[in-house]
Design a protein around this motif. Structure first.
Motif, mmCIF file in Angstrom:
data_model
loop_
_atom_site.group_PDB
_atom_site.id
_atom_site.type_symbol
_atom_site.label_atom_id
_atom_site.label_comp_id
_atom_site.label_asym_id
_atom_site.label_seq_id
_atom_site.Cartn_x
_atom_site.Cartn_y
_atom_site.Cartn_z
ATOM 1 N N LEU A 184 16.559 60.625 9.758
ATOM 2 C CA LEU A 184 16.750 60.443 11.262
ATOM 3 C C LEU A 184 16.496 59.352 11.925
ATOM 4 O O LEU A 184 16.650 57.663 11.884
ATOM 5 C CB LEU A 184 17.140 61.161 12.006
ATOM 6 N N PHE A 188 16.429 54.856 11.510
ATOM 7 C CA PHE A 188 16.809 54.269 13.048
ATOM 8 C C PHE A 188 15.978 52.999 12.907
ATOM 9 O O PHE A 188 16.039 51.842 13.936
ATOM 10 C CB PHE A 188 15.960 55.120 14.067
ATOM 11 N N LEU A 230 23.596 60.572 11.984
ATOM 12 C CA LEU A 230 23.829 59.292 11.355
ATOM 13 C C LEU A 230 25.359 58.628 11.420
ATOM 14 O O LEU A 230 25.272 57.908 11.693
ATOM 15 C CB LEU A 230 22.745 59.129 9.636
ATOM 16 N N PHE A 233 25.285 58.290 14.951
ATOM 17 C CA PHE A 233 25.015 56.794 15.087
ATOM 18 C C PHE A 233 25.559 55.765 15.019
ATOM 19 O O PHE A 233 25.898 54.629 16.047
ATOM 20 C CB PHE A 233 23.687 57.052 14.114
ATOM 21 N N ASN A 234 26.220 55.394 13.668
ATOM 22 C CA ASN A 234 26.671 54.180 12.941
ATOM 23 C C ASN A 234 28.670 54.201 14.148
ATOM 24 O O ASN A 234 28.929 52.779 14.429
ATOM 25 C CB ASN A 234 27.390 54.388 11.696
ATOM 26 N N LEU A 237 26.946 52.376 16.801
ATOM 27 C CA LEU A 237 26.473 51.063 16.422
ATOM 28 C C LEU A 237 27.064 50.090 15.724
ATOM 29 O O LEU A 237 26.959 48.806 16.284
ATOM 30 C CB LEU A 237 25.474 51.236 15.679
#
Length: 384
Positions: A184, A188, A230, A233-234, A237
């Motif tokens: 993680l 990042f 993740l 997160f994607n 993002l």
């Protein structure tokens, strides 16, 4: 019975009109809309048209591909073994320039690739958890692109990862931090450092996830949590970077534990768990802990890094690099994985948990007499 026949007739009419529209293509869809609106069947027509259009999209994908070339650079992390070791080779074979990150330039995987590919794979030392190492990697990329006009950073592939197999209570703070720091925080750190370069070149960010991100499995609670994080997160993002022309994609490559070195340190991890047990845990888990880890001991990593043999996985990976408009998620899964993970999604929790246990097929916990006596002692102490 009459109501049932009416519903069957409606379903038949809908399917028949969809079939007719699909058979005649776009013209059929236009005629269907015109006919439906003339008969004032707006809701029915809209539903059929939507389903028909979805069928068109499903059966006739029109994904444009770009061409791989030497002037497109792909940077891959975690190439010492396993998936990264394999993807680095496949990517350069496709025709890209590959910059491969290795935790150690003296690792077996690094030496094999150096002997096999020479300068065709540019090797750099990269520890994604170390800021200085990440900064050095970014400078290397910038220097390479500066010395080679016409070259561009096509993609970064966030592959580096750590997996520790064991029930959450057994994991030490060190083993928990390892997975969080690499999977993680390291991802990042590396992605954040390369965002300006990827944005300047309108490249893409490909992050390796896992089926565990969709259904976290027992024994992999922390690993699954990092992979699920993740994916989240994607999602954020991707929307942030889309307006700059950057694609953000999640790639789930499938299961190939026996061909990977991701569990190479499992024996050391088991020893660390065992050494940090309290006396109560030694007594309670004694037989179960042994049987659990004997079962896992049959998952032995190959003595030398080997290229993973999975043609479908490579085919899906190629799509992440070559699709002109990359999808949100690319997934490689065999029939067994597809079957179980589909059931995981649609089943009530009690059935899902049963299916997860069947899927994992791990040894069951059987309380020993000493464990039962120990539990009674603790219960009596609590009463006092």
């Amino acid at each position: 019975m009459a109501h049932f026949s009416k519903y069957v007739l409606v379903i038949f009419e809908v399917l028949n009109e969809m079939y007719s529209a699909l058979g005649t293509g776009a013209i059929g869809l236009i005629c269907l809309c015109k006919f439906g609106l003339q008969r004032s069947s707006f809701i029915k027509t809209s539903a059929i048209c939507a389903l028909t259009y979805a069928s068109f999209v499903y059966i006739m994908p029109s994904r444009k591909r770009i061409a791989a070339s030497k002037n497109k650079v792909v940077c891959i992390t975690g190439c010492d073994s396993g998936l990264g070791f394999s993807l680095a080779q496949h990517t350069v074979d496709l025709g890209f320039t590959v910059i491969a990150g290795f935790l150690s330039l003296d690792s077996k995987g690094c030496k094999v690739l150096r002997k096999r590919y020479g300068n065709n794979i540019i090797q750099i030392q990269l520890d994604i958890t170390d800021s200085a190492s990440v900064s050095a990697a970014v400078k290397t990329l910038e220097h390479f692109l500066g010395r080679n006009p016409g070259f561009s950073l096509h993609a970064i592939v966030n592959n580096a990862g750590v997996m520790v197999f064991g029930e959450f209570e057994w994991l030490t703070e060190n083993l928990i931090h390892q997975q969080i720091n690499v999977n993680l925080m390291g991802t990042f750190k590396f992605t954040n450092a390369l965002c300006p370069l990827v944005r300047q070149h309108k490249g893409r960010i490909i992050t390796i996830s896992s089926h565990c991100s969709q259904a976290t499995l027992p024994g992999l609670a922390v690993y699954g949590a990092t992979k699920a994080a993740l994916t989240a997160f994607n999602d954020g993002l991707r929307i942030e970077m889309a307006k700059y022309g950057v694609g953000v994609t999640t790639f789930i490559p499938g299961s190939f534990t026996l061909q990977s070195n991701i569990m190479a340190k499992q024996l050391q991890n088991v020893q660390e768990m065992h050494d940090n047990f309290t006396q109560e845990q030694h007594t309670f888990y004694s037989d179960y802990f042994k049987r659990y880890n004997i079962y896992l001991s049959f998952i032995t990593p190959p003595p030398m890094p080997t290229k993973i043999e999975d043609e479908k996985m490579y085919s899906v990976y190629e799509e992440t690099l070559l699709d002109e408009q990359p999808k949100v998620v690319y997934k490689n899964e065999n029939l067994r994985y597809w079957f179980y993970h589909t059931l995981f999604k649609i089943s009530p929790w009690f059935l899902r948990d049963y299916l997860v246990n069947k899927f994992m097929a791990m040894p069951s916990y059987i309380p020993t007499n000493s464990a039962k006596d120990n539990m009674l002692d603790y219960a009596q102490d609590a009463d006092l």
